[in-house]
Design an enzyme around this catalytic site. Structure first.
Site, mmCIF file in Angstrom:
data_model
loop_
_atom_site.group_PDB
_atom_site.id
_atom_site.type_symbol
_atom_site.label_atom_id
_atom_site.label_comp_id
_atom_site.label_asym_id
_atom_site.label_seq_id
_atom_site.Cartn_x
_atom_site.Cartn_y
_atom_site.Cartn_z
ATOM 1 N N ARG A 79 0.537 -1.447 0.153
ATOM 2 C CA ARG A 79 -0.139 -0.115 0.262
ATOM 3 C C ARG A 79 0.252 1.316 -0.581
ATOM 4 O O ARG A 79 0.152 2.282 -0.604
ATOM 5 C CB ARG A 79 -0.968 0.506 1.113
ATOM 6 N N TYR A 83 0.251 4.667 -2.244
ATOM 7 C CA TYR A 83 0.275 6.003 -1.374
ATOM 8 C C TYR A 83 1.699 7.157 -2.459
ATOM 9 O O TYR A 83 1.469 8.120 -1.886
ATOM 10 C CB TYR A 83 0.499 6.288 0.009
ATOM 11 N N TYR A 105 -12.544 10.456 1.847
ATOM 12 C CA TYR A 105 -13.855 10.110 2.252
ATOM 13 C C TYR A 105 -13.037 10.804 4.423
ATOM 14 O O TYR A 105 -12.132 10.536 4.712
ATOM 15 C CB TYR A 105 -13.942 9.400 2.324
#
Lengths: 284, 89
Positions: A79, A83, A105
């Protein structure tokens, strides 16, 4: 007099970036200022909780670029690589002189690496960069579960931190554990881990909490037709309870607050001294 | 049929709709000519019906977890040498 400027006379447009939070629930949580950032941007990037929320965002701006695809298929890509790619793709537009708005979000600065990093990089390169807060999952948790973090304190951890690092816990305060659904993922590639991993977490927590202690599993709403889901179980049952990546585990305090009598005496003495001083001065 | 995104935004910004019981909300949506998918989602509490209606687009955290803090664990220690194995490679 001809006041028209040629293109070479015009100052180079300077790029900028604003990272804004969309809040948790579609349509309910977006602040007027965040909406303005979105509407005034040249380019909008989006990392959102729900594809429907992304469709709603697309109605606010004609050029919304989803960041979801950078995750790949979620099987073999760390991940952190995703990013870093997010930061780079956003900075490419900033360096091109665009006014960029990155929409995340919840709150863009809570449990989110890229917004902080892109702001750091942008400022380091001399660009204007700003973060606009949003209503986070934590905010919703307080409202939905009925916790006041000021009552006896509240500690938050990404669950895996408790496994990777020796982390002292305060059993007199609430403990909120984020991303329990993928706890213990050494690879940083998976989006969920199984009961064996949650058992390791429970073993660590059992140093401070009894196994029959209550564990609250919380998932906030993301669409206005949804309600929050709150399940209650025990620490012992946690490994065998399905927990998704968007769910949060809360452990209430297991110990009462202990009064610090020595400090209380000291504060009382200060109070007395101030009253005595006030009376002496007032008596002149 | 009223646009589902418009209706979701209406529900999101109207306190009486946002917190209405599912049955009452479904009746109100019926009067507003909502899609069957939206009414079914309200009735069942499962947003999948709306996702299908809107093209099945899914960028949710169900498949893609939110950006998380980056924890860099120390590399695991090398396994101990098995009996008879030299620790010098």
């Amino acid at each position: 007099m001809d006041t028209a400027q040629t293109e070479t006379d015009m100052p180079n447009p300077r790029g900028s970036i604003a990272c804004v939070g969309l809040g948790m629930v579609l349509g309910s949580h977006l602040s007027p200022l965040s909406r303005s950032h979105i509407e005034q941007a040249d380019v909008v990037f989006a990392a959102l909780s729900d594809g429907i929320v992304e469709l709603w965002l697309e109605r606010m701006h004609p050029d919304v670029r989803s960041l979801q695809s950078y995750y790949g298929d979620g099987t073999d890509k760390p991940r952190i690589d995703t990013y870093r790619e997010w930061v780079e793709v956003m900075m490419t537009e900033v360096r091109a002189g665009k006014k960029v708005c990155a929409v995340f979000y919840g709150h863009p600065g809570v449990f989110a690496w890229s917004p902080h990093e892109v702001i750091r990089v942008a400022r380091e390169e001399g660009f204007a960069a700003h973060m606009e807060p949003g209503i986070s999952a934590e905010d919703c948790l307080y409202a939905d579960v009925g916790i006041d973090p000021g009552r006896c304190g509240c500690q938050h951890y990404e669950a895996t931190q408790l496994l990777f690092y020796k982390t002292p816990l305060n059993p007199q305060a609430y403990l909120v554990l984020w991303q329990v659904g993928l706890v213990g993922d050494l690879s940083m590639k998976r989006f969920s881990t199984g009961p064996e991993y949650r058992q390791v977490l429970v073993d660590v927590l059992s140093h401070d909490y009894p196994l029959d202690h209550e564990a609250i599993i919380y998932r906030g709403a993301t669409l206005p037709i949804q309600q929050p889901r709150i399940r209650r179980t025990t620490l012992r049952e946690l490994p065998d309870t399905d927990i998704s990546s968007e769910e949060t585990v809360v452990l209430p305090p297991t110990q009462s607050l202990t009064s610090n009598d020595e400090i209380l005496r000291r504060l009382t003495e200060i109070d007395r001294a101030q009253i005595t001083s006030a009376n002496t001065n007032g008596g002149i | 049929m009223t646009n589902t995104i418009d209706l979701l935004e209406s529900i999101a910004t109207d306190a009486s709709l946002r917190h209405a019981p599912a049955h009452d909300l479904e009746q109100m949506l019926d009067a507003m000519h909502a899609s069957d998918a939206l009414k079914q989602a309200v009735r069942t509490g499962d947003a999948v019906h709306v996702k299908i209606e809107l093209g099945g687009k899914d960028g949710s955290v169900n498949q893609n977890p939110p950006p998380s803090n980056i924890h860099m664990p120390p590399p695991p220690p090398p396994p101990p040498p098995s009996p008879g194995e030299s620790i010098i490679s």
